[in-house]
Write an enzyme that holds these catalytic residues in place. Structure first.
Site, mmCIF file in Angstrom:
data_model
loop_
_atom_site.group_PDB
_atom_site.id
_atom_site.type_symbol
_atom_site.label_atom_id
_atom_site.label_comp_id
_atom_site.label_asym_id
_atom_site.label_seq_id
_atom_site.Cartn_x
_atom_site.Cartn_y
_atom_site.Cartn_z
ATOM 1 N N GLU A 126 0.840 -1.040 0.196
ATOM 2 C CA GLU A 126 -0.126 0.438 -0.084
ATOM 3 C C GLU A 126 0.881 1.177 -0.058
ATOM 4 O O GLU A 126 2.034 1.580 0.414
ATOM 5 C CB GLU A 126 -0.909 -0.269 0.814
ATOM 6 C CG GLU A 126 -1.457 -1.374 1.283
ATOM 7 C CD GLU A 126 -2.730 -1.078 2.509
ATOM 8 O OE1 GLU A 126 -2.857 -0.210 3.252
ATOM 9 O OE2 GLU A 126 -4.089 -1.620 2.335
ATOM 10 N N ALA A 129 2.656 1.511 3.777
ATOM 11 C CA ALA A 129 2.815 -0.636 3.577
ATOM 12 C C ALA A 129 3.622 -1.174 3.053
ATOM 13 O O ALA A 129 2.877 -1.961 2.181
ATOM 14 C CB ALA A 129 1.214 -0.758 5.007
ATOM 15 N N GLY A 130 4.512 -0.946 2.977
ATOM 16 C CA GLY A 130 5.535 -1.615 2.351
ATOM 17 C C GLY A 130 6.322 -2.802 3.022
ATOM 18 O O GLY A 130 5.835 -3.986 2.573
ATOM 19 N N ARG A 242 10.551 -16.574 -2.372
ATOM 20 C CA ARG A 242 11.774 -15.580 -2.344
ATOM 21 C C ARG A 242 12.955 -16.228 -3.204
ATOM 22 O O ARG A 242 13.519 -15.248 -4.007
ATOM 23 C CB ARG A 242 12.258 -15.523 -1.213
ATOM 24 C CG ARG A 242 11.054 -14.007 -0.429
ATOM 25 C CD ARG A 242 11.363 -13.222 0.706
ATOM 26 N NE ARG A 242 10.919 -12.600 1.299
ATOM 27 C CZ ARG A 242 10.491 -12.541 2.546
ATOM 28 N NH1 ARG A 242 11.116 -12.787 3.380
ATOM 29 N NH2 ARG A 242 10.029 -10.786 2.125
ATOM 30 N N GLN A 335 31.327 -0.292 -15.351
ATOM 31 C CA GLN A 335 32.317 0.356 -15.731
ATOM 32 C C GLN A 335 33.298 -0.691 -16.774
ATOM 33 O O GLN A 335 34.521 -0.011 -17.192
ATOM 34 C CB GLN A 335 33.157 -0.223 -14.255
ATOM 35 C CG GLN A 335 34.596 0.285 -13.954
ATOM 36 C CD GLN A 335 33.975 2.063 -13.952
ATOM 37 O OE1 GLN A 335 32.917 2.831 -13.485
ATOM 38 N NE2 GLN A 335 35.517 2.472 -13.717
ATOM 39 N N GLU A 362 9.505 -7.971 -2.996
ATOM 40 C CA GLU A 362 9.585 -8.897 -2.331
ATOM 41 C C GLU A 362 10.727 -9.005 -1.364
ATOM 42 O O GLU A 362 10.792 -9.666 -0.409
ATOM 43 C CB GLU A 362 9.608 -10.365 -3.373
ATOM 44 C CG GLU A 362 9.551 -11.628 -2.531
ATOM 45 C CD GLU A 362 8.712 -11.551 -3.770
ATOM 46 O OE1 GLU A 362 8.604 -13.124 -3.209
ATOM 47 O OE2 GLU A 362 8.007 -11.257 -4.179
#
Length: 387
Positions: A126, A129-130, A242, A335, A362
């Site tokens: 939200e 609200a993460g 995950r 780089q 996540e």
């Protein structure tokens, strides 16, 4: 202890690698520049069986394991991480449903995904609200045989194309995380207002939007689990998803390393390829080291959940390490390519932009550190795996 892939897993890897090479990479630059949603790529992924792989056989799914998921995921993210995020977003939406939903829900919402091309979205985050999921404010109030949902969600992947959402709500605001309940919500329900497509730094063709729910009516039977079990189910789903997100970071880093090696072998300075310079070759060697380590962390976390072990600690370590590693590898790839790396005509600048999100979505890298440190504070994990 066996590290070899089975013949079936090798076939899955080769199928995903060919799809990434033939269907995703040739279109990656176009979709990055335009932000156009890669719907045709997603449909092809569904047709060859690279989507919704965890649906149980009794609902006509293939019932693949988490290890299968990470094998496929590395190749797809190697192809294009924005497209891969869109392809694999269904896995995230399905995870809590497969864990906690009734057979009726699975029959009506999950089984059709094996029969036709259907997209879903995981609507939890939200505006306020993460990382702190318990702070969500979207409410669900029971009225007869229905719940009335009001609130807003933000950063929802595939929102604009989803046929249904997994939505986390507060059914009892006074009960903290024990007052959170999940629902499966038809995207065509009256009262759902779709926000604009967000223009992000990377993964530009992934459809990310906010969603507003205004008096959205949801039948009570579409609740996932029981009232108050939403937080537990959502957190349990992360143990499954995950490792798949972490392996995505490995795939992006692998792509960056390949571009670095190819460039370093062909770019000459002072009469020699720059790969002969220790400053460059050691940088690339460290890329390889971290990619190999990251892959093994992902495989271990996936293997654990496939074999009935709790993998929260290992999944968080994999996500934390791989996300940070990917950002570092992609920065180093820019780089290695020097000015060309900073230019949009070369692919590593896209990889660097795409890489950043792995440290955010996540569960941020900071949240993973909190999870790991809490396990250690409780005396768990200090002595290594205990299977």
């Amino acid at each position: 202890m066996e590290f070899a892939l089975s013949s079936e897993q090798k076939e899955l890897r080769d199928l995903a690698r060919k799809f990434a090479k033939d269907e995703m990479r040739p279109r990656a630059e176009h979709h990055d520049h335009t932000g156009e949603y890669p719907i045709e790529v997603l449909k092809k992924a569904w047709e060859i069986g690279l989507m919704n792989i965890h649906i149980e056989p009794r609902f006509n799914g293939s019932g693949m394991a988490e290890l299968d998921d990470v094998i496929i995921g590395e190749e797809l993210f190697w192809g294009c991480s924005a497209m891969a995020t869109a392809i694999l977003a269904n896995n995230l939406a399905l995870a809590p449903v497969l864990l906690g939903a009734s057979d009726r829900i699975k029959k009506e919402f999950v089984q059709p995904m094996t029969e036709e091309f259907i997209l879903a979205a995981y609507a939890v985050t939200e505006p306020g609200a993460g990382s702190d999921v318990a702070a969500i404010r979207t409410s669900a109030k029971k009225v007869g045989d229905e719940y009335i949902i009001n609130g807003s969600k933000m950063w929802i992947t595939n929102a604009g194309y989803a046929d249904w959402f997994f939505v986390l709500t507060k059914t009892d605001p006074a009960a903290g995380h024990k007052g959170i309940t999940g629902f499966i919500v038809d995207a065509k329900s009256p009262g759902i207002i779709m926000g604009k497509k967000e223009i992000n730094m990377g993964q530009k063709c992934s459809d990310t939007r906010g969603i507003t729910f205004e008096d959205v009516k949801v039948p009570a039977w579409q609740m996932i689990g029981r009232e108050g079990e939403g937080f537990k189910i959502a957190m349990g789903a992360f143990d499954h998803t995950r490792p798949g997100v972490a392996i995505g970071a490995v795939g992006v880093a692998r792509a960056a390393m390949e571009h670095s090696v190819n460039y370093a072998n062909t770019r000459h300075t002072f009469g020699r390829p720059i790969m002969d310079n220790q400053g460059i070759s050691f940088m690339i060697a460290e890329m390889a080291r971290d990619i190999e380590a990251g892959r093994l962390l992902c495989y271990q976390a996936a293997w654990m959940i496939d074999n009935g072990f709790r993998n929260t600690y290992q999944a968080s370590i994999a996500k934390m390490f791989c996300a940070d590693m990917c950002m570092r590898v992609c920065t180093d790839a820019v780089q290695v390519l020097g000015g060309y790396g900073f230019n949009t005509e070369y692919p590593v600048e896209k990889l660097m932009r795409d890489a950043k999100i792995f440290q955010i979505y996540e569960g941020t890298s900071q949240i993973q550190r909190m999870i790991v440190s809490r396990f250690l504070a409780d005396g768990k994990g200090i002595e290594g795996p205990n299977f």
